[in-house]
Design a protein around this motif. Structure first.
Motif, short mmCIF file in Angstrom:
data_model
loop_
_atom_site.label_atom_id
_atom_site.label_comp_id
_atom_site.label_asym_id
_atom_site.label_seq_id
_atom_site.Cartn_x
_atom_site.Cartn_y
_atom_site.Cartn_z
N MET A 199 0.83 -1.20 0.00
CA MET A 199 0.00 0.00 0.00
C MET A 199 0.87 1.26 0.00
O MET A 199 0.54 2.25 -0.64
CB MET A 199 -0.92 -0.01 1.22
N GLU A 200 2.00 1.18 0.72
CA GLU A 200 2.93 2.31 0.75
C GLU A 200 3.49 2.59 -0.65
O GLU A 200 3.55 3.74 -1.10
CB GLU A 200 4.07 2.02 1.72
N ILE A 201 3.88 1.53 -1.35
CA ILE A 201 4.41 1.68 -2.71
C ILE A 201 3.33 2.22 -3.64
O ILE A 201 3.59 3.12 -4.47
CB ILE A 201 4.91 0.32 -3.23
N MET A 202 2.12 1.72 -3.48
CA MET A 202 1.02 2.18 -4.33
C MET A 202 0.74 3.66 -4.09
O MET A 202 0.52 4.43 -5.05
CB MET A 202 -0.23 1.36 -4.05
N ASP A 203 0.81 4.09 -2.85
CA ASP A 203 0.55 5.48 -2.51
C ASP A 203 1.61 6.40 -3.14
O ASP A 203 1.29 7.46 -3.69
CB ASP A 203 0.54 5.65 -0.99
N ILE A 204 2.88 5.96 -3.07
CA ILE A 204 3.97 6.75 -3.65
C ILE A 204 3.80 6.83 -5.17
O ILE A 204 4.00 7.90 -5.77
CB ILE A 204 5.34 6.15 -3.28
N ASN A 205 3.44 5.73 -5.79
CA ASN A 205 3.24 5.73 -7.24
C ASN A 205 2.09 6.64 -7.65
O ASN A 205 2.16 7.33 -8.68
CB ASN A 205 2.98 4.31 -7.73
N GLU A 206 1.03 6.67 -6.86
CA GLU A 206 -0.10 7.53 -7.16
C GLU A 206 0.29 9.00 -7.02
O GLU A 206 -0.09 9.84 -7.85
CB GLU A 206 -1.28 7.19 -6.24
N SER B 237 12.78 12.78 -2.17
CA SER B 237 13.32 12.79 -0.82
C SER B 237 12.81 11.60 -0.01
O SER B 237 13.57 10.95 0.72
CB SER B 237 12.94 14.10 -0.12
N ILE B 238 11.54 11.29 -0.16
CA ILE B 238 10.94 10.16 0.55
C ILE B 238 11.59 8.84 0.11
O ILE B 238 11.98 8.02 0.92
CB ILE B 238 9.41 10.11 0.30
N VAL B 239 11.71 8.68 -1.20
CA VAL B 239 12.28 7.44 -1.75
C VAL B 239 13.74 7.30 -1.36
O VAL B 239 14.21 6.21 -1.00
CB VAL B 239 12.11 7.40 -3.28
N ARG B 240 14.49 8.40 -1.41
CA ARG B 240 15.90 8.37 -1.05
C ARG B 240 16.08 7.95 0.41
O ARG B 240 16.95 7.14 0.75
CB ARG B 240 16.54 9.73 -1.29
N ALA B 241 15.23 8.49 1.28
CA ALA B 241 15.31 8.15 2.71
C ALA B 241 14.96 6.68 2.94
O ALA B 241 15.60 6.00 3.75
CB ALA B 241 14.37 9.05 3.51
N PHE C 19 11.36 0.16 -4.67
CA PHE C 19 11.73 1.57 -4.62
C PHE C 19 12.63 1.95 -5.79
O PHE C 19 12.59 3.09 -6.27
CB PHE C 19 12.41 1.89 -3.28
N SER C 20 13.44 1.02 -6.25
CA SER C 20 14.28 1.27 -7.42
C SER C 20 13.40 1.54 -8.64
O SER C 20 13.72 2.40 -9.47
CB SER C 20 15.20 0.08 -7.68
N ASN C 21 12.31 0.82 -8.74
CA ASN C 21 11.39 1.04 -9.86
C ASN C 21 10.77 2.43 -9.79
O ASN C 21 10.60 3.10 -10.81
CB ASN C 21 10.29 -0.02 -9.84
N VAL C 22 10.45 2.86 -8.57
CA VAL C 22 9.91 4.21 -8.40
C VAL C 22 10.96 5.25 -8.83
O VAL C 22 10.64 6.24 -9.49
CB VAL C 22 9.48 4.46 -6.94
N GLU C 23 12.21 5.01 -8.47
CA GLU C 23 13.29 5.92 -8.87
C GLU C 23 13.39 6.03 -10.39
O GLU C 23 13.62 7.11 -10.93
CB GLU C 23 14.62 5.44 -8.28
N GLU C 24 13.23 4.90 -11.08
CA GLU C 24 13.27 4.92 -12.54
C GLU C 24 12.11 5.74 -13.09
O GLU C 24 12.26 6.47 -14.07
CB GLU C 24 13.22 3.49 -13.09
N LYS C 25 10.96 5.62 -12.48
CA LYS C 25 9.79 6.37 -12.93
C LYS C 25 9.99 7.87 -12.73
O LYS C 25 9.57 8.68 -13.55
CB LYS C 25 8.53 5.91 -12.19
N ILE C 26 10.64 8.22 -11.63
CA ILE C 26 10.94 9.63 -11.37
C ILE C 26 11.85 10.18 -12.45
O ILE C 26 11.64 11.27 -12.98
CB ILE C 26 11.57 9.81 -9.98
#
Length: 235
Positions: free
Chosen positions: A163-170, A186-190, A221-228
């Motif tokens: 759910m945390e990952i989904m929230d960040i992606n949204e 900043s959130i993902v880096r932390a 989280f690496s996938n989120v970084e790629e999306k960023i």
């Protein structure tokens, strides 16, 4: 509904360095010699194998030898087989090895040595990239212990984390300003810093199952970084 969202999350894996494509195939001679553990030089037949100091050249004729298939990335880069790596030392080792085996230095040598230099250079690049990043380093270290994380699995991740990952992606999908993007970064880096510290402790305690669980989270989280990164690229 939750099952569908979980399946969607299972596809949110990070991007992994692929093998180097487009390389010229090895010559027949080099291909037959590659992987050989012979104690004799392919060129002069001299005994003794490669020099102990660099592990690449015949001590008799100084011909470049084929890569050692038993040598792992840590050994090649002169690092202890540990999650903790001195990245400055790693970079120096990378530069040292490329000065020894880069194809540019073998343009006037035999075809066999040119082929070997390409193979050595590729292995050095792969080892450096793998050990430099905490995620790929951890996955490689797990693999050396016979443990791999199959692609496309959520590894029984708990619902709260998903759910945390989904929230960040949204939030990322909705972000329209630079400030919003920086906040997500900043959130993902932390989170990655926290997970990196945790996986380091897990490896120190030889708790490989715990390390596997943490590295799986790091992949999300690496996938989120790629999306960023992709969202920052102007259309």
């Amino acid at each position: 509904m939750w099952g569908g969202r979980t399946r969607a999350l299972s596809r949110l894996w990070g991007l992994w360095p692929a093998g180097v494509l487009g390389r010229r195939p090895l010559s027949c001679n080099a291909a037959s010699l590659e992987g050989s553990n012979s104690a004799h030089c392919w060129n002069c037949g001299g005994p003794g194998g490669p020099l102990p100091g660099d592990g690449f050249f015949c001590p008799q004729c100084r011909a470049l030898q084929p890569p050692d298939p038993t040598r792992d990335h840590f050994s090649l880069m002169d690092c202890n087989r540990s999650f903790r790596v001195d990245t400055v030392k790693l970079q120096h080792r990378y530069q040292q090895l490329q000065r020894l085996v880069h194809p540019d230095f073998f343009s006037q040598r035999s075809q066999t040595e040119r082929d070997f230099s390409e193979k050595h250079s590729t292995l050095v690049n792969d080892a450096y990239k793998t050990l430099l990043a905490p995620l790929s380093r951890g996955l490689y270290l797990l693999k050396l212990h016979g443990i791999e994380i199959p692609e496309g699995t959520d590894y029984e991740m708990d619902r709260q984390f998903l759910m945390e990952i989904m929230d960040i992606n949204e939030k990322l999908a909705e972000a329209q300003s630079e400030a919003a993007m920086k906040e997500i970064e900043s959130i993902v880096r932390a989170k990655q810093k926290e997970l990196t510290d945790n996986v380091s402790r897990a490896f120190e305690q030889d708790d490989f199952e715990k390390a596997k669980e943490i590295l799986t989270k790091m992949k999300y989280f690496s996938n989120v970084e790629e999306k960023i990164k992709l969202k920052k690229i102007p259309l």
